[in-house]
Structures are given as structure tokens and as C-alpha cells.
Design an enzyme around this catalytic site. Structure first.
Site, PDB file in Angstrom:
ATOM      1  N   ARG A  23      57.927  38.352  54.496  1.00 19.70           N
ATOM      2  CA  ARG A  23      56.846  39.358  54.654  1.00 19.70           C
ATOM      3  C   ARG A  23      55.533  39.012  54.400  1.00 19.70           C
ATOM      4  NH1 ARG A  23      59.127  43.351  50.422  1.00 19.70           N
ATOM      5  NH2 ARG A  23      59.288  41.234  49.463  1.00 19.70           N
ATOM      6  N   GLU A  28      50.581  37.601  40.427  1.00 16.81           N
ATOM      7  CA  GLU A  28      49.829  38.327  39.623  1.00 16.81           C
ATOM      8  C   GLU A  28      48.538  37.473  39.239  1.00 16.81           C
ATOM      9  OE1 GLU A  28      52.037  39.082  36.117  1.00 16.81           O
ATOM     10  OE2 GLU A  28      53.127  40.888  36.926  1.00 16.81           O
ATOM     11  N   GLN A  46      34.049  43.629  34.170  1.00 13.44           N
ATOM     12  CA  GLN A  46      33.493  43.706  35.583  1.00 13.44           C
ATOM     13  C   GLN A  46      34.164  43.058  36.704  1.00 13.44           C
ATOM     14  OE1 GLN A  46      29.052  43.806  35.645  1.00 13.44           O
ATOM     15  NE2 GLN A  46      29.131  42.745  37.529  1.00 13.44           N
ATOM     16  N   ASP A  47      34.426  43.329  37.645  1.00 12.61           N
ATOM     17  CA  ASP A  47      35.170  42.665  38.922  1.00 12.61           C
ATOM     18  C   ASP A  47      34.027  42.502  39.902  1.00 12.61           C
ATOM     19  OD1 ASP A  47      37.435  42.338  37.875  1.00 12.61           O
ATOM     20  OD2 ASP A  47      38.576  43.434  39.227  1.00 12.61           O
ATOM     21  N   ARG A  58      26.155  28.683  46.137  1.00 12.54           N
ATOM     22  CA  ARG A  58      25.651  29.869  45.238  1.00 12.54           C
ATOM     23  C   ARG A  58      25.609  29.275  43.758  1.00 12.54           C
ATOM     24  NH1 ARG A  58      25.599  35.113  47.223  1.00 12.54           N
ATOM     25  NH2 ARG A  58      26.645  35.191  49.390  1.00 12.54           N
ATOM     26  N   HIS A  61      24.502  29.804  38.132  1.00 11.39           N
ATOM     27  CA  HIS A  61      24.161  30.897  37.369  1.00 11.39           C
ATOM     28  C   HIS A  61      24.807  30.990  35.922  1.00 11.39           C
ATOM     29  CE1 HIS A  61      23.773  32.355  41.494  1.00 11.39           C
ATOM     30  NE2 HIS A  61      22.531  31.993  41.301  1.00 11.39           N
ATOM     31  N   LYS A  70      34.235  33.840  33.353  1.00 11.76           N
ATOM     32  CA  LYS A  70      34.443  34.114  34.380  1.00 11.76           C
ATOM     33  C   LYS A  70      35.807  33.707  34.961  1.00 11.76           C
ATOM     34  CE  LYS A  70      29.513  34.466  36.154  1.00 11.76           C
ATOM     35  NZ  LYS A  70      28.623  33.828  36.879  1.00 11.76           N
ATOM     36  N   HIS A 117      27.741  28.725  36.350  1.00 12.87           N
ATOM     37  CA  HIS A 117      28.800  28.520  37.286  1.00 12.87           C
ATOM     38  C   HIS A 117      28.038  28.418  38.765  1.00 12.87           C
ATOM     39  CE1 HIS A 117      31.294  30.999  40.336  1.00 12.87           C
ATOM     40  NE2 HIS A 117      32.046  30.083  39.966  1.00 12.87           N
ATOM     41  N   TYR A 130      35.781  37.559  41.244  1.00 13.39           N
ATOM     42  CA  TYR A 130      35.845  37.061  40.024  1.00 13.39           C
ATOM     43  C   TYR A 130      35.640  38.138  39.062  1.00 13.39           C
ATOM     44  CZ  TYR A 130      30.494  36.649  40.412  1.00 13.39           C
ATOM     45  OH  TYR A 130      29.429  36.904  40.552  1.00 13.39           O
ATOM     46  N   GLU A 141      19.516  36.574  33.279  1.00 18.51           N
ATOM     47  CA  GLU A 141      20.219  35.658  34.059  1.00 18.51           C
ATOM     48  C   GLU A 141      19.259  34.383  34.119  1.00 18.51           C
ATOM     49  OE1 GLU A 141      22.060  35.687  38.477  1.00 18.51           O
ATOM     50  OE2 GLU A 141      20.367  36.785  38.209  1.00 18.51           O
ATOM     51  N   ASP A 167      17.799  30.826  43.982  1.00 19.49           N
ATOM     52  CA  ASP A 167      18.365  29.504  43.677  1.00 19.49           C
ATOM     53  C   ASP A 167      17.638  28.460  43.893  1.00 19.49           C
ATOM     54  OD1 ASP A 167      20.397  31.232  42.837  1.00 19.49           O
ATOM     55  OD2 ASP A 167      21.914  30.502  44.375  1.00 19.49           O
TER      56      ASP A 167
END
Length: 180
Positions: A23, A28, A46-47, A58, A61, A70, A117, A130, A141, A167
């Protein structure tokens, strides 16, 4: 969950147990007790979901006032994920580690607070998820230049990288705000 140490203390490459059958598969991606057993006891608040096209870079940061740990994974596509040690007291300050994360290899990278990151997209496109240990705080930031010659990161991008205007305004590691 299998944790593989990296050359940067605290940064871990994680390989979840994957259960496959006709299937598809099940895994997890996060289990609080299993992560605590690996030494990752931070609480996630936070997701985030990022979609990017091939050759996008990217980062790099981090947040100075509210640093974030993260847990990063690519669920579709393939990225080159990078962590840079921003802790002046660390023996690996200014060093970076990168790993290919993909929907196929299902690996994840744990990047604790104190690191910058970033990632580049190696496939046609990629969906990156993340979890973060603190909320996004735009006022704190910071961005280190993705192409800082002092870091010398090989982003593995074929052709010209696609980088946001923000960036491009990042600073060199030499001029960056760092952690103790």
C-alpha cells in the site's frame, strides 16, 4: 528512530523506522519519548511548510533573540540541508554541515538553537516541513549570506541559484550577530 551524530555537536541526522508494504509506507516523524531518549527534549511550538522550485537556495536564517531549534525533513523532492554553527564558544564555530534530505530517503536533520539554517532544492521542486522550538520573531531574524566565501558552502545547485532579495542582503559570518 536512529540518530547519527554529525561533525557539529548537537546536530543529528535522524533515520525513522519505515514500515513498507504493497500500500505504501508508514513512519513516525516525531515521538516525544523517543526524541527525549535521543537527547532531544525541546518542545516544538510551530510547524512550517516550505515549497520551493529547483535551484532555490533559502537561508542562512536564525533568530538572535528567540533562537529556534528545527527538525527538518523533505516530504517531496530532494534538498541539500545545511546547518552553520553560530556559537562563538563552540569548537566548531563557523563550520557547516550539510545532508541530502528527500522524500525517498526520509531522513531528518535536528538543528538545535544556536545554528543558522538553509537549504537548496536539488530536485524539480520540494516540499520541506520543519518543526520549530520557538515562534517566528521577525524582529530578531538574522541572515548570513548563503554564498559567504568564509563558509564556502557547496550548495550543489546546477546553474544559477535562485535567491530572495532578502537573502541577498544577508551579512558575512564575520559581521553576523552570534551566540555565546
Amino acid at each position: 528512530m536512529k540518530a547519527i551524530p554529525t561533525p557539529l555537536p548537537g546536530v543529528l541526522l535522524l533515520e525513522p523506522r519505515v514500515f513498507r508494504d504493497e500500500r505504501g509506507f508508514f513512519l513516525e516523524s516525531y515521538h516525544e519519548k523517543d526524541f527525549a531518549d535521543l537527547g532531544i527534549r525541546e518542545r516544538f511550538v510551530q510547524d512550517n511548510h516550505s515549497y520551493s522550485k529547483q535551484r532555490v537556495v533559502r537561508g542562512l536564517h536564525y533568530q538572535a533573540a528567540q533562537p529556534q531549534g528545527k527538525l527538518v525533513r523533505a516530504v517531496v523532492g530532494e534538498i541539500f540541508d545545511v546547518a552553520v554553527d553560530m556559537r562563538r564558544s563552540s569548537s566548531t564555530f563557523g563550520q557547516w554541515y550539510g545532508e541530502v534530505l528527500s522524500g525517498e530517503n526520509q531522513r531528518m536533520l535536528w538543528i538545535p538553537a544556536g545554528f543558522a539554517h538553509g537549504f537548496s532544492v536539488l530536485s524539480q521542486d520540494a516540499h520541506v516541513l520543519y518543526k520549530a522550538t520557538d515562534f517566528y520573531h521577525p524582529e530578531s531574524e538574522r541572515t548570513v549570506l548563503w554564498n559567504d566565501s568564509q563558509l564556502g558552502i557547496d550548495w550543489r545547485v546546477k546553474g544559477e541559484a535562485i535567491v530572495s532579495a532578502k537573502d541577498h542582503l544577508g551579512v558575512s559570518l564575520r559581521d553576523a550577530e552570534t551566540f555565546e
